[in-house]
Design an enzyme around this catalytic site. Structure first.
Site, PDB file in Angstrom:
ATOM      1  N   LYS A   1       9.351   3.715  -8.536  1.00  0.00           N
ATOM      2  CA  LYS A   1       8.430   4.727  -9.071  1.00  0.00           C
ATOM      3  C   LYS A   1       7.782   5.544  -7.955  1.00  0.00           C
ATOM      4  O   LYS A   1       7.464   6.723  -8.148  1.00  0.00           O
ATOM      5  CB  LYS A   1       7.383   4.076  -9.960  1.00  0.00           C
ATOM      6  CG  LYS A   1       6.543   2.978  -9.281  1.00  0.00           C
ATOM      7  CD  LYS A   1       5.232   3.473  -8.744  1.00  0.00           C
ATOM      8  CE  LYS A   1       4.473   2.357  -8.045  1.00  0.00           C
ATOM      9  NZ  LYS A   1       3.123   2.765  -7.627  1.00  0.00           N
TER      10      LYS A   1
ATOM     11  N   TYR B   1     -11.397   2.612   2.826  1.00  0.00           N
ATOM     12  CA  TYR B   1     -10.447   2.752   1.723  1.00  0.00           C
ATOM     13  C   TYR B   1     -11.099   3.094   0.388  1.00  0.00           C
ATOM     14  O   TYR B   1     -10.513   3.817  -0.420  1.00  0.00           O
ATOM     15  CB  TYR B   1      -9.620   1.470   1.575  1.00  0.00           C
ATOM     16  CG  TYR B   1      -8.625   1.279   2.687  1.00  0.00           C
ATOM     17  CD1 TYR B   1      -7.372   1.874   2.624  1.00  0.00           C
ATOM     18  CD2 TYR B   1      -8.927   0.511   3.801  1.00  0.00           C
ATOM     19  CE1 TYR B   1      -6.446   1.708   3.643  1.00  0.00           C
ATOM     20  CE2 TYR B   1      -8.006   0.334   4.832  1.00  0.00           C
ATOM     21  CZ  TYR B   1      -6.773   0.936   4.739  1.00  0.00           C
ATOM     22  OH  TYR B   1      -5.857   0.779   5.757  1.00  0.00           O
TER      23      TYR B   1
ATOM     24  N   ASP C   1       3.699   2.324 -15.029  1.00  0.00           N
ATOM     25  CA  ASP C   1       3.432   2.553 -13.608  1.00  0.00           C
ATOM     26  C   ASP C   1       4.009   3.891 -13.159  1.00  0.00           C
ATOM     27  O   ASP C   1       3.399   4.627 -12.374  1.00  0.00           O
ATOM     28  CB  ASP C   1       4.042   1.405 -12.803  1.00  0.00           C
ATOM     29  CG  ASP C   1       3.477   1.292 -11.397  1.00  0.00           C
ATOM     30  OD1 ASP C   1       2.527   2.006 -11.065  1.00  0.00           O
ATOM     31  OD2 ASP C   1       4.004   0.461 -10.631  1.00  0.00           O
TER      32      ASP C   1
ATOM     33  N   ARG D   1      -1.063   8.403  -4.019  1.00  0.00           N
ATOM     34  CA  ARG D   1      -0.739   8.831  -2.655  1.00  0.00           C
ATOM     35  C   ARG D   1       0.667   9.420  -2.580  1.00  0.00           C
ATOM     36  O   ARG D   1       0.917  10.405  -1.881  1.00  0.00           O
ATOM     37  CB  ARG D   1      -0.863   7.651  -1.695  1.00  0.00           C
ATOM     38  CG  ARG D   1      -0.680   8.031  -0.213  1.00  0.00           C
ATOM     39  CD  ARG D   1      -0.661   6.802   0.666  1.00  0.00           C
ATOM     40  NE  ARG D   1      -1.821   5.974   0.428  1.00  0.00           N
ATOM     41  CZ  ARG D   1      -1.921   4.706   0.822  1.00  0.00           C
ATOM     42  NH1 ARG D   1      -0.905   4.126   1.430  1.00  0.00           N
ATOM     43  NH2 ARG D   1      -3.021   4.016   0.601  1.00  0.00           N
TER      44      ARG D   1
ATOM     45  N   ARG E   1      -7.496  -7.433   8.766  1.00  0.00           N
ATOM     46  CA  ARG E   1      -7.058  -7.465  10.158  1.00  0.00           C
ATOM     47  C   ARG E   1      -8.182  -7.070  11.103  1.00  0.00           C
ATOM     48  O   ARG E   1      -8.256  -7.550  12.238  1.00  0.00           O
ATOM     49  CB  ARG E   1      -5.862  -6.513  10.322  1.00  0.00           C
ATOM     50  CG  ARG E   1      -5.285  -6.418  11.714  1.00  0.00           C
ATOM     51  CD  ARG E   1      -4.032  -5.561  11.708  1.00  0.00           C
ATOM     52  NE  ARG E   1      -4.254  -4.259  11.080  1.00  0.00           N
ATOM     53  CZ  ARG E   1      -4.763  -3.201  11.726  1.00  0.00           C
ATOM     54  NH1 ARG E   1      -5.103  -3.294  12.997  1.00  0.00           N
ATOM     55  NH2 ARG E   1      -4.923  -2.049  11.100  1.00  0.00           N
TER      56      ARG E   1
END
Length: 332
Positions: free
Chosen positions: A191, A49, A244, A255, A32
């Protein structure tokens, strides 16, 4: 050689772009922000990131989604789940009719309670056999370091799944194929909520027994919901389910777990968000939609309910734990 566009330049979108490029796929990332696209293309880094990670010279980026989508075999949708619909509305007219749509987003859409593949089909008009999802224990930071990992590519059309599998298979990244899109999506969405619960428990000082209990009972919740909506239990016992779940619930790179830990330490949603550089963990939004979906199917999900109450109803973490411990005992 396959050609792919990655729509979204966050940590996982960028990491998956690196995997594709190193697997020999011609790949362009759409960002973006033009400055991020320039940094990826010219400096071979995404400093916002994945700071310090050198990206392949073959990995291109652009701020024009039409350039990224030109002539591709598959489009990788790598934006957050709650923004997917809005972004697809912008992109859909530039996606060619037979392009495979691969979702990296993990969540249940607020309001509609649709899974991401359902959102993609609704917005683009694509048939479900053109829509695939990718899910597994895939922490972006470890993958860009070349640490061994596996994932699941799920699609009703096995041939499309195998094309994606070939396009992203490397010496360190091993993709498996599956036809159970529902199972992969339910596992991926739920999850994050269970990882918030694990983080909260760690934040208040509980140890590994507690975390293992939350993971195990969380998997039971996920399996109940998954089977109710049509998932195969075997999928939820595999990489897209328990794999996962374990990675997201236990890693400091997660996070959602880190966000939950800050809440367990007594922080507010706002302070936890500030500590994660303005990024809200997906589970904070997903807990509400997952809980609503479970209610629609009359599925009991006490951990998900407790996380929702902490995040959105002002309940303290200690009170949520007391609520869970106060539940009646019963057979496992």
């Amino acid at each position: 050689m396959s050609k792919a566009a990655i729509l979204g330049a966050g940590s996982w979108g960028t990491a998956f772009g690196k995997v594709l490029a190193e697997a020999g796929t011609d790949v362009t990332i759409w960002s973006r922000r033009a400055e991020v696209a320039r940094s990826i293309s010219e400096d071979h880094e995404n400093p916002g990131y994945l700071p310090g990670v050198e990206l392949p010279g073959a990995l291109k980026a652009t701020a024009d989604h039409r350039v990224a989508l030109d002539g591709v075999d598959f489009a990788v949708l790598a934006v957050p789940s709650q923004t997917l619909r809005e972004n697809l509305g912008v992109w859909r007219d530039d996606i060619a009719p037979n392009v495979t749509l691969l979702s990296l987003a993990k969540g249940i859409e607020s309001g509609t309670l649709l899974r991401m593949s359902q959102v993609i089909g609704q917005v683009t008009g694509a048939e479900q056999n053109r829509i695939a999802v990718l899910s597994g224990p895939n922490l972006a930071r470890e993958i860009v370091q070349g640490q061994p990992a596996a994932t699941v590519v799920a699609c009703p059309d096995s041939a499309r799944a195998m094309e994606i599998q070939k396009a992203c298979a490397t010496g360190y990244f091993r993709p498996y194929t599956n036809t159970d899109v529902i199972g992969c999506e339910i596992g991926g969405a739920c999850k994050n909520v269970i990882a918030l619960a694990c983080g909260m428990a760690a934040g208040v000082g509980f140890g590994d027994n507690t975390v293992a209990t939350i993971i195990t009972r969380g998997l039971a919740e996920i399996t109940r919901l998954g089977t109710a909506v049509g998932a195969k239990p075997a999928t939820l016992a595999g990489l897209a389910g328990v794999g996962d779940l374990v990675a997201t619930c236990t890693s400091p790179l997660s996070r959602n777990r880190s966000f939950g830990e800050r809440l367990g330490l007594g922080g507010s949603l706002e302070s936890a968000q500030e500590a994660t550089h303005g990024q809200v963990a997906e589970g904070v939004k997903s807990c509400t939609s997952v809980r609503a979906l479970a209610e629609n199917y009359d599925v009991e999900m006490p951990l998900t309910d407790a996380v929702h109450r902490v995040c959105h109803e002002g309940m303290s973490v200690s009170d949520a734990i007391g609520l869970l411990l106060g539940r009646r005992v019963k057979p496992e």
